[in-house]
Design a protein around this motif. Structure first.
Motif, mmCIF file in Angstrom:
data_model
loop_
_atom_site.group_PDB
_atom_site.id
_atom_site.type_symbol
_atom_site.label_atom_id
_atom_site.label_comp_id
_atom_site.label_asym_id
_atom_site.label_seq_id
_atom_site.Cartn_x
_atom_site.Cartn_y
_atom_site.Cartn_z
ATOM 1 N N ASP A 71 18.865 0.258 -29.695
ATOM 2 C CA ASP A 71 18.458 1.302 -30.608
ATOM 3 C C ASP A 71 19.345 2.219 -30.922
ATOM 4 O O ASP A 71 19.838 2.868 -32.045
ATOM 5 N N GLY A 93 13.452 5.447 -28.094
ATOM 6 C CA GLY A 93 14.359 4.387 -28.562
ATOM 7 C C GLY A 93 14.491 3.655 -27.285
ATOM 8 O O GLY A 93 14.025 4.033 -26.067
ATOM 9 N N HIS A 128 18.853 5.585 -36.475
ATOM 10 C CA HIS A 128 17.503 5.476 -35.721
ATOM 11 C C HIS A 128 17.590 6.938 -34.867
ATOM 12 O O HIS A 128 16.458 7.585 -35.213
#
Length: 190
Positions: A68, A64, A74
């Protein structure tokens, strides 16, 4: 040694904010394009559309970049896809941004029973004052290492037995109701 390095990547549709994975030979082995862009970034960069997991010495590492980590889904998606750890370079600044950093990364570790390795800028640049606190979190959300506010290293061993024990004890990844239910209707109460 392998390394994850933050930077940019040229794409056919523009520039993306990226995390580049360098292999032991120094070559770029994989690149992840940041999927979640804040309003300022959207004026300059294009968002990525896919997630990336790399395997290094048997460890599956989900990537990430900064913002994010503000989206629990995520890190969850990467954990459900088999990631043992979530690696995130970031640029969290002193103030509210630093507070969010202090909440996000231990939470992402605990809720996904995975390690989190976070590298943040430290010091000042371009009028920004970065918070530092690069850190490693265990799969139970506890900090294993924190570099503090000056530039420094947060070093910790990832232990596959600790990961297995935590995932056996806290079964969020296997006990979750999937797929997500349909949105609930809104009932207006007079």
């Amino acid at each position: 040694m392998s390394a994850v390095v933050g930077g940019c990547a040229r794409r056919a549709d523009g520039w993306a904010i990226a995390a580049h994975v360098l292999g032991p030979d120094g070559a770029v082995a994989a690149t992840y394009h940041k999927r979640h862009l804040d309003a300022d970034e959207q004026r300059v960069f294009v968002a990525g559309t896919t997630d990336t997991i790399v395997q290094v010495r048997g460890w599956r590492l989900g990537l990430g970049v900064c913002y994010d980590a503000s989206f629990p889904e995520h890190a969850r998606g990467l954990a459900l896809a088999g990631a043992d750890a979530y690696l995130v370079p970031g640029a969290f600044v002193v103030g509210d941004s630093d507070h969010r950093r202090s909440v996000y990364f231990p939470a992402r570790a605990l809720e996904n029973t995975s390690y989190v390795v976070f590298a943040n800028f430290a010091g000042a640049h371009g009028g920004w004052h970065f918070a530092g606190h690069s850190a490693v979190y265990a799969p139970d959300g506890r900090p294993l290492a924190d570099a503090g506010t000056p530039a420094g290293l947060a070093v910790a061993d990832l232990d596959d037995e600790r990961l297995r024990r935590q995932r056996d004890a806290q079964r969020m990844l296997t006990d979750r109701a999937a797929p997500a239910p349909a949105p609930a209707p809104v009932i207006v109460v007079p």
